[in-house]
Design a protein around this motif. Structure first.
Motif, short mmCIF file in Angstrom:
data_model
loop_
_atom_site.label_atom_id
_atom_site.label_comp_id
_atom_site.label_asym_id
_atom_site.label_seq_id
_atom_site.Cartn_x
_atom_site.Cartn_y
_atom_site.Cartn_z
N GLY A 110 0.81 -1.21 0.00
CA GLY A 110 0.00 0.00 0.00
C GLY A 110 0.85 1.26 0.00
N PRO A 111 1.74 1.42 0.99
CA PRO A 111 2.61 2.61 0.99
C PRO A 111 3.50 2.71 -0.23
CG PRO A 111 2.60 1.58 3.16
CD PRO A 111 1.86 0.65 2.25
N ILE A 112 4.02 1.58 -0.71
CA ILE A 112 4.88 1.62 -1.89
C ILE A 112 4.08 2.04 -3.12
CG2 ILE A 112 6.20 0.19 -3.50
CD1 ILE A 112 7.30 -1.32 -1.07
N ASN A 113 2.86 1.52 -3.27
CA ASN A 113 2.04 1.90 -4.41
C ASN A 113 1.66 3.38 -4.37
OD1 ASN A 113 2.15 -0.68 -5.46
ND2 ASN A 113 0.15 -1.30 -4.68
N LEU A 114 1.36 3.89 -3.18
CA LEU A 114 1.06 5.31 -3.05
C LEU A 114 2.29 6.15 -3.33
CD1 LEU A 114 -1.40 5.41 -0.05
CD2 LEU A 114 -1.68 6.69 -2.18
N THR A 115 3.44 5.69 -2.91
CA THR A 115 4.69 6.40 -3.20
C THR A 115 4.92 6.46 -4.70
OG1 THR A 115 5.66 5.74 -1.07
CG2 THR A 115 7.19 6.40 -2.82
N ARG A 116 4.70 5.32 -5.38
CA ARG A 116 4.83 5.32 -6.85
C ARG A 116 3.86 6.32 -7.48
NH1 ARG A 116 4.39 -0.55 -6.64
NH2 ARG A 116 6.46 -1.52 -6.65
N ALA A 117 2.66 6.41 -6.93
CA ALA A 117 1.68 7.34 -7.47
C ALA A 117 2.09 8.79 -7.26
CB ALA A 117 0.31 7.08 -6.82
N ALA A 118 2.73 9.08 -6.12
CA ALA A 118 3.10 10.45 -5.78
C ALA A 118 4.36 10.91 -6.50
CB ALA A 118 3.30 10.57 -4.27
N LEU A 119 5.29 10.02 -6.74
CA LEU A 119 6.61 10.43 -7.22
C LEU A 119 6.59 11.20 -8.54
CD1 LEU A 119 8.92 7.49 -6.11
CD2 LEU A 119 9.06 9.89 -5.42
N PRO A 120 5.80 10.82 -9.54
CA PRO A 120 5.81 11.64 -10.77
C PRO A 120 5.43 13.10 -10.52
CG PRO A 120 4.77 9.52 -11.18
CD PRO A 120 4.97 9.63 -9.69
N TYR A 121 4.47 13.34 -9.64
CA TYR A 121 4.06 14.70 -9.30
C TYR A 121 5.17 15.43 -8.53
CZ TYR A 121 -0.71 13.17 -10.44
OH TYR A 121 -1.83 12.69 -11.07
N PHE A 122 5.74 14.74 -7.56
CA PHE A 122 6.79 15.34 -6.74
C PHE A 122 8.05 15.59 -7.56
CE2 PHE A 122 5.33 13.70 -2.27
CZ PHE A 122 4.14 14.40 -2.43
N ARG A 123 8.39 14.66 -8.47
CA ARG A 123 9.57 14.84 -9.30
C ARG A 123 9.42 16.04 -10.23
NH1 ARG A 123 10.10 11.50 -12.84
NH2 ARG A 123 8.57 9.85 -12.48
N GLU A 124 8.22 16.19 -10.79
CA GLU A 124 8.00 17.33 -11.68
C GLU A 124 8.14 18.66 -10.93
OE1 GLU A 124 4.63 19.11 -14.80
OE2 GLU A 124 4.30 17.19 -13.78
#
Length: 294
Positions: A110-124
């Motif tokens: 769960g946390p890893i999947n949410l992290t994957r979801a957040a990273l593209p936004y945070f990286r941009e």
């Protein structure tokens, strides 16, 4: 104080609910999430938080859809708090593969999947906080807590690797593991005890029930105080003012004592076995290539 937007999982009670109430009281924007949110999070509507139904065990595509929905609610997310979890009790021999998998689905995937979801936004954007509400059980194993400790150990390793990846290529994104001892939440009153399968382990199971009751009735730590200090750490105020934030921060004297005790034992063991550990090294000049940065 800079206002931020937070996405928090597991908000029906405990740390999650406290985050929602304290943050909205400070004027921050919050997306409060949980399973069956319409009913289980109804008590949080008066806070002004946005309520979003989110099951952290959902498939990756669904998690990504929910994260985008949360992002679109305010046009941003500054802090992701991975808080959803529960404690499954039972000895390793009695825990089924299915029970162990459910713990991992909730507290690792769960946390890893949410992290994957957040990273593209945070990286941009080049910034963002990734918080993981973990436990001393991510560093110290406990009898009768195989599923919980295994999942908490696993997320520690995953986030430590992530922290080194981010430090190398995206240093503006900050992961933080909160290692909590026992605090005044409902978690100890809501333990999931394994169905007895092996009579040999009955004394251990009963001891776990007695211990959990004692921890619930007389917790050593204040949950509201801890949540307040975690918020200060993210905002760089109060206890965090002027300090560099590490990857892990423990909370609770019980947690700190357990961790320091294990560290001392590890140091003793590694020192006693140092000559054996070193005995398998390649000869000088024949060593393998250096590791990646971090």
């Amino acid at each position: 104080m800079t206002k931020q937007t937070w996405l928090i999982t597991g908000c029906s009670s405990g740390f999650g609910e406290l985050f929602v109430r304290q943050l909205t009281a400070q004027g921050d924007q919050v997306v409060a999430t949980g399973r069956n949110a319409e009913t289980r999070l109804a008590h949080l509507r008066e806070t002004g938080a946005t309520i979003l139904d989110l099951d952290v065990t959902a498939p990756q595509a669904e998690i990504e859809k929910k994260f985008k929905e949360a992002w679109d609610a305010y046009g941003t997310i500054d802090v992701l708090v991975n808080n959803a979890g529960y404690i499954q009790c039972g000895a390793l021999e009695e825990i089924s593969q299915e029970e162990l998998q459910r713990s991992f689905d909730t507290m690792v995937h769960g946390p890893i999947n949410l992290t994957r979801a957040a990273l593209p936004y945070f990286r941009e954007r080049g910034s963002g906080w990734l918080l993981y509400m973990n436990s001393q059980s991510g560093f110290v194993g406990e009898p009768g807590a195989t599923a919980y400790c295994a999942s908490k150990f696993a997320i520690e390793g995953a986030v430590e690797s992530l922290s080194k990846e981010l430090a190398w290529l995206a240093p503006g994104i900050k992961p933080l593991i909160i290692e909590s001892g026992i605090h005044s939440t409902e978690v100890m009153a809501n333990l999931q005890h394994v169905t007895p399968r092996v009579p040999f382990w009955q004394p251990l199971n009963e001891a776990a029930r007695v211990r959990s009751r004692g921890n619930y009735e007389n917790p050593p730590g204040s949950a509201p105080d801890m949540v307040s200090k975690v918020i200060q750490i993210v905002k760089g105020t109060g206890v965090a003012a002027g300090r560099e934030i590490p990857l892990r921060i423990p909370f609770g004297s019980d947690c700190l004592a357990e961790m320091l005790g294990k560290l001392e034992q590890l140091r003793k063991t590694y020192k006693e076995w140092e000559n054996v550990a070193n005995s398998t090294d390649f000869e000088e000049g024949k060593k393998p290539m250096a590791r990646l940065p971090g």
